[in-house]
Write a protein that holds these residues in place. Structure first.
Motif, short mmCIF file in Angstrom:
data_model
loop_
_atom_site.label_atom_id
_atom_site.label_comp_id
_atom_site.label_asym_id
_atom_site.label_seq_id
_atom_site.Cartn_x
_atom_site.Cartn_y
_atom_site.Cartn_z
N GLY A 93 -75.64 -95.40 -12.78
CA GLY A 93 -76.88 -96.07 -13.14
C GLY A 93 -76.68 -97.29 -14.01
O GLY A 93 -77.65 -98.00 -14.32
N GLY A 94 -75.46 -97.54 -14.46
CA GLY A 94 -75.16 -98.77 -15.20
C GLY A 94 -75.05 -98.64 -16.69
O GLY A 94 -74.76 -99.62 -17.39
N ALA A 95 -75.28 -97.44 -17.24
CA ALA A 95 -75.17 -97.26 -18.68
C ALA A 95 -73.74 -96.88 -19.06
O ALA A 95 -73.07 -96.15 -18.33
N ASP A 96 -73.28 -97.38 -20.21
CA ASP A 96 -72.00 -96.93 -20.75
C ASP A 96 -72.15 -95.49 -21.26
O ASP A 96 -73.25 -95.08 -21.66
N LEU A 97 -71.06 -94.76 -21.28
CA LEU A 97 -71.10 -93.33 -21.61
C LEU A 97 -70.04 -93.01 -22.67
O LEU A 97 -68.88 -93.40 -22.54
N ILE A 98 -70.45 -92.30 -23.71
CA ILE A 98 -69.52 -91.76 -24.69
C ILE A 98 -69.34 -90.27 -24.40
O ILE A 98 -70.32 -89.53 -24.30
N VAL A 99 -68.10 -89.83 -24.28
CA VAL A 99 -67.79 -88.45 -23.91
C VAL A 99 -67.28 -87.69 -25.13
O VAL A 99 -66.27 -88.06 -25.72
N THR A 100 -67.98 -86.63 -25.51
CA THR A 100 -67.46 -85.73 -26.56
C THR A 100 -66.72 -84.54 -25.96
O THR A 100 -65.80 -84.01 -26.58
#
Length: 274
Positions: A93-100
């Motif tokens: 969808g185009g959003a950056d993602l932070i993965v915990t």
């Protein structure tokens, strides 16, 4: 700025509280992706911070609904299953993602899906350091050539309750430290998803899941979650020890994790405001 979170538990609450205290002005919107049974809890979480955090607050039930609200950044704080369910779609969808939930990336198929989605949309995903530090030095040492990377996790027995450790040792009866797992980071991340995210982070930044050695220890003499990294390389040898206070809501998770997520989100917000 429009921020979204996947999850509404202790890590999300801690991160949002730290963000709200640090923001010079409220966000345009904060959005929480939650399953139907958790929607009210997610709504209560967002409303507990009110306008101090964001002028608009939304709870949605799918990645498609989330994309319609066009968040710039999405932070995952809901576990391995949530990353597998929503990660690729969020990136698509185009959003950056932070993965915990970094341990989920021991699954090569999932990493491939995230990589493909990011490449297709131009978005990117980033690993939250969580309870560990020193990753910049590990990354630098990798460029020179790594000879050995060993990660040791030492936690009180109660932190290992509800994991395969219960089959390896009588946790309640321990009177001394017991090493119940010693092997590759891949199996540690797979079998101890709530405990071994740090092992996965160290593996991804450093020598990889197969070459990174992991030791998991239940120790009744400690009250904190202790993380130790030992690195031997062509350029530098170092050892790092971190003693993290366990989260009061979940002893499997270090209290540092929520603050690490908040710091990463705040850094991203500052970059986007420049």
């Amino acid at each position: 700025m429009r921020l979204a979170l996947i999850g509404y538990g202790s890590i999300a609450r801690q991160a949002l509280g730290a963000i709200a205290d640090d923001l010079p002005s409220p966000l345009d919107a904060v959005i929480c992706l939650a399953r139907e049974k958790g929607a009210n809890r997610a709504r209560d979480l967002l409303e507990s911070f009110g306008n101090k955090l964001a002028r608009q607050r939304h709870v949605v039930g799918s990645a498609a609904e989330l994309a319609q609200l066009q968040p710039l950044l999405v932070a995952e704080a809901a576990g391995h299953g949530a990353l597998k369910m929503y990660g690729a779609e969020v990136l698509q969808g185009g959003a950056d993602l932070i993965v915990t939930s970094v341990g989920a990336l021991a699954d090569g198929e999932l990493r491939g899906q995230l990589d493909a989605a990011a490449q297709s949309s131009g978005a990117s995903y980033h690993l939250c350091p969580g309870a560990v530090g020193g990753l910049d030095l590990l990354a630098a040492a990798k460029l020179s050539g790594l000879d050995e990377v060993v990660y040791t996790s030492r936690k009180p027995p109660k932190a290992w309750m509800g994991t395969p450790a219960e089959k390896a040792v009588d946790l309640a009866a321990l009177t001394a430290a017991h090493v119940f797992y010693e092997g590759a980071a891949a199996a540690a991340a797979r079998d101890y998803p709530q405990n071994a995210n740090v092992a996965a982070t160290v593996a991804l930044i450093g020598a990889g899941f197969d070459a990174t050695r992991v030791r998991l220890i239940a120790d009744p003499t400690v009250s904190r979650n202790i993380h130790e990294i030992s690195v031997r390389s062509k350029s530098v040898d170092f050892e790092l020890r971190i003693e993290g206070r366990p989260s009061p809501d979940n002893p499997k998770t270090s209290l540092t994790t929520g603050y690490a997520l908040a710091r990463q989100i705040l850094d991203n917000l500052k970059l986007n405001r420049q």
